[in-house]
Design an enzyme around this catalytic site. Sequence first.
Site, PDB file in Angstrom:
ATOM      1  N   GLU A  54       0.874  -1.178   0.000  1.00  0.00           N
ATOM      2  CA  GLU A  54       0.000   0.000   0.000  1.00  0.00           C
ATOM      3  C   GLU A  54       0.908   1.223   0.000  1.00  0.00           C
ATOM      4  OE1 GLU A  54      -3.011  -0.239  -0.539  1.00  0.00           O
ATOM      5  OE2 GLU A  54      -3.460  -2.324  -0.059  1.00  0.00           O
ATOM      6  N   CYS A  91      -1.896   9.349   2.731  1.00  0.00           N
ATOM      7  CA  CYS A  91      -1.471   8.801   1.439  1.00  0.00           C
ATOM      8  C   CYS A  91      -2.474   9.059   0.332  1.00  0.00           C
ATOM      9  CB  CYS A  91      -1.194   7.299   1.567  1.00  0.00           C
ATOM     10  SG  CYS A  91      -2.610   6.317   2.099  1.00  0.00           S
TER      11      CYS A  91
END
Length: 471
Positions: free
Chosen positions: A217, A251
């Site tokens: 991720e 993010c």
Amino acid sequence: MTEIITQTALNETFLQQKAFFAQHTYPSYQERIRDLIKLKALIVDNQDAFIATMSEDFGHRSADDSRIGDILTTVMGINYAIKKLKNWMKPEKRHIGILFQPAKGQVIYQPKGVIGIIAPWNYPVFLTLGPLTTALAAGNTAMIKMSEYTTNTNSLLAKLVAKVFPSNQVAIVCGEADMAAAFSALSFDHLFFTGSTGVGKLVMKAAAENLVPVTLELGGKSPTIIDEDIDIKTAVSRLILGKTLNSGQTCVAPDYIFCPQSKVSELTQAFQSAYQSMYPNTLENDDCTCIINDGQKARIDGLLTDAKAQGATIIPLSPTSSDSASRKMPLTLLTDVNDDMSVMQQEIFGPLLPIIGYNNIDEAITYINSKPRPLALYICSFNKAFQQQVLLNTHAGGVCINDAAFHVAIDDLPFGGIGASGMGQYHGSEGFKTFSHGKSVLSRGKISLGTLLFPPFGNKIHQILFKLFIR
């Protein structure tokens, strides 16, 4: 009981988890629910302590940034897993063609074993216990490497985890880069990493030495496209929280915006108005979260300095401080940017927001497609044709239409990147499958027609079968 695993004890803990799993290869539904309930209580009963330690680690972190980004999302994820687990664990029936009858086919989702989780610093509870939730729901054990940036939160989490889980089932690992390297080199049954693309490459390289499957991720530069027809104030209202939460240290925060060229000035004014109503005084406002440390602050300052030197217009949305020791930064817009600027090359991961004017939507789509595929893409438009044009002609790990970042909190939507922004998915049933092995099972009873396929080949039965099925 050791609360934080040292490097000396790392291999021993790994072997203990392997041994534990060997005796618990398929935990029952009741056992998994019990573990999830314990994990939920750990969060709910200690949420104020977690909020306090995260604030210590950041220098100051908004209590509500922590409640929204770490506590609420984690508890919601656990509740959802508890609700759906029985269905996830059911074997899936699969079709068996007439040629192979009589038989039954199914897929059994079996725990993989010992899961390694490498967590980042920006959401130290959610991005640690979120993957752990799914790993436990799937019946695995887990070792978690925490970020060296969040030492206070790490200590609290390790202490609390040790009270409810034995270290041979869940273990917290802390340390610097050498510990991270040793952790990545273990022969896990699956390795889950959240962090930067650069470090992700190192993690994947280490995992490849042991053929360990990975979920990465990562991040990247998540674009936003604003349609010509949408009201600019409405567009800003849909974007701004996704960018300001945790001071942009997210993010999936919008990394840059494509705005119709004729509306760039209107957009900056709308951001200014919305931001000042949310954060009237950045530097003295408890709702504003600090940049995590001096190194990250210097990195963001460097992006600003470089952009300004190359001709960017810098628009801070709140007065800035002359005190260089302060790590509170207002959301700052940048116009007149170009690709030579570092701010357009690196993931920003902070409260800077470049704005690019466009004259035709194809310009924006071409630009986005010329760059590495982002973790998220945001579309501000109520025009269905515009939405579909962007959706079908770009790639991204996930998309929000008229929202930003909060697809991550939707429990039943799989979350993950594509290309440089990551590989694999978690959340929901996809997460359960990520941490499980889908074992195919073909089952025959007392009657089998398999002997009809035996040699000698070329007989009438073979000829008939080939004519029936090879066509």
